[in-house]
Write a protein that holds these residues in place. Sequence first.
Motif, PDB file in Angstrom:
ATOM      1  N   ASP A  64      -1.533  -3.246  -3.480  1.00 43.77           N
ATOM      2  CA  ASP A  64      -2.891  -2.935  -3.044  1.00 43.77           C
ATOM      3  C   ASP A  64      -3.318  -3.920  -1.968  1.00 43.77           C
ATOM      4  O   ASP A  64      -3.429  -5.123  -2.233  1.00 43.77           O
ATOM      5  N   PRO A  65      -3.547  -3.469  -0.736  1.00 40.64           N
ATOM      6  CA  PRO A  65      -3.930  -4.409   0.332  1.00 40.64           C
ATOM      7  C   PRO A  65      -5.231  -5.147   0.035  1.00 40.64           C
ATOM      8  O   PRO A  65      -5.438  -6.244   0.549  1.00 40.64           O
ATOM      9  N   ASP A 107      -3.219   2.366 -11.363  1.00 38.68           N
ATOM     10  CA  ASP A 107      -3.713   1.188 -12.080  1.00 38.68           C
ATOM     11  C   ASP A 107      -3.576  -0.081 -11.241  1.00 38.68           C
ATOM     12  O   ASP A 107      -4.411  -0.983 -11.340  1.00 38.68           O
ATOM     13  N   VAL A 108      -2.513  -0.171 -10.440  1.00 40.43           N
ATOM     14  CA  VAL A 108      -2.305  -1.363  -9.611  1.00 40.43           C
ATOM     15  C   VAL A 108      -2.770  -1.136  -8.167  1.00 40.43           C
ATOM     16  O   VAL A 108      -2.924  -2.085  -7.413  1.00 40.43           O
ATOM     17  N   TRP A 109      -2.986   0.135  -7.816  1.00 44.54           N
ATOM     18  CA  TRP A 109      -3.381   0.457  -6.438  1.00 44.54           C
ATOM     19  C   TRP A 109      -4.337   1.646  -6.481  1.00 44.54           C
ATOM     20  O   TRP A 109      -3.930   2.793  -6.525  1.00 44.54           O
ATOM     21  N   ARG A 110      -5.604   1.359  -6.486  1.00 44.48           N
ATOM     22  CA  ARG A 110      -6.635   2.367  -6.706  1.00 44.48           C
ATOM     23  C   ARG A 110      -6.561   3.522  -5.708  1.00 44.48           C
ATOM     24  O   ARG A 110      -6.772   4.689  -6.057  1.00 44.48           O
ATOM     25  N   ASP A 111      -6.274   3.233  -4.436  1.00 47.69           N
ATOM     26  CA  ASP A 111      -6.299   4.263  -3.389  1.00 47.69           C
ATOM     27  C   ASP A 111      -4.997   5.041  -3.273  1.00 47.69           C
ATOM     28  O   ASP A 111      -4.866   5.911  -2.404  1.00 47.69           O
ATOM     29  N   PHE A 150       2.123  10.040  -0.404  1.00 50.06           N
ATOM     30  CA  PHE A 150       2.383   9.742  -1.813  1.00 50.06           C
ATOM     31  C   PHE A 150       2.644  11.038  -2.573  1.00 50.06           C
ATOM     32  O   PHE A 150       2.054  12.073  -2.298  1.00 50.06           O
ATOM     33  N   SER A 151       3.558  10.960  -3.544  1.00 52.74           N
ATOM     34  CA  SER A 151       3.884  12.134  -4.354  1.00 52.74           C
ATOM     35  C   SER A 151       4.068  11.725  -5.813  1.00 52.74           C
ATOM     36  O   SER A 151       4.682  10.685  -6.112  1.00 52.74           O
ATOM     37  N   ASP A 152       3.570  12.554  -6.712  1.00 54.77           N
ATOM     38  CA  ASP A 152       3.785  12.324  -8.142  1.00 54.77           C
ATOM     39  C   ASP A 152       5.245  12.511  -8.523  1.00 54.77           C
ATOM     40  O   ASP A 152       5.658  12.151  -9.634  1.00 54.77           O
TER      41      ASP A 152
END
Length: 330
Positions: free
Chosen positions: A309-310, A262-266, A273-275
Amino acid sequence: MQPELASLLAKFGWQIEEAAFASTLDLAGLKGAMQKYKYIKLGQLGSGSYGVVHKAMNRETHELLAIKKVAHSAEHGLSDSTIREISTLRELCHDNIVRLKDIIATVNGHHVHLVLEFLDCDLRQYLDTNPQASEIGRIKSIVLQILRGIRYAHMNSIMHRDLKPQNVLVGVAKGQVKITDFGLARCFLPNADRAYTERVVTLYYRAPELLLGAPCYSAAVDLWSVGCIMAEMINFEPLFKSDTEIGLLFRIFERLGTPTPDVWRDLPGLAHFSDEFPNFRPRPMHELVPRLANDPHGLDLLSRLLAYDPNRRITARQALDHPWFQGVTV
């Protein structure tokens, strides 16, 4: 003729008795040696994997300078970082970027000397030794000047990729600030998805997209570093600190909250990255930087510099127009 100069000339073909040069004069070697003769070394400023830096003075103008000695070999030439630094500094000319004054190289030598502007100390030393460094007004001036230098570099399609207090020089008397050490800098094309190495930026100042293995990133990595520097100046210590990449990532999550799509689309597409990451809730920025608790503009700027998010992170141009800098004089 001074004995020191006569000895130097003799090394490259000067015949003292005849007071003339031999036919086998080494002009290239003599030129390099005479360039070095222009400068008097006054002491060592620092050293590292790049080489050694000396404080020096121009014999003719008495200007103080910093001379960076870097390795050079006939087989391998200059290192990639030295080539990047030379090419970048020859292209950039700005009041908040250190200037390359001269390059001293000899044909058969094992080193190249970069003659650079001299300033009193780096920002790390300045924070440790100058009481005025803790004043919010002084901090604003320093951050503003860093942003000016970075904006100019970005306008010329160059990202620094290693912003940290040790790579920001300070002239104490005049309050000058200049960005230095462009050994990790590289050119970029705006809006181009190109793969770069994520092994850049000293750990404490490394943006989360780099820690999470983004193959494509933008000049926004420099703005994250500026945010880390700003917070460190205000708090007197780094905001995010760890000896490992995963440890640093969790320190960031503990303070800013674990990011979500939601705050970082990519975010889901990033390699590291890991859930399964721990789910930390974000802490209010005024708790992370208590000295800004009553400064909403300062809190807003820092929050926008440290956006996950950059694509949502504030740019250098936008930051320079931020109301936190209203009325700041440099």
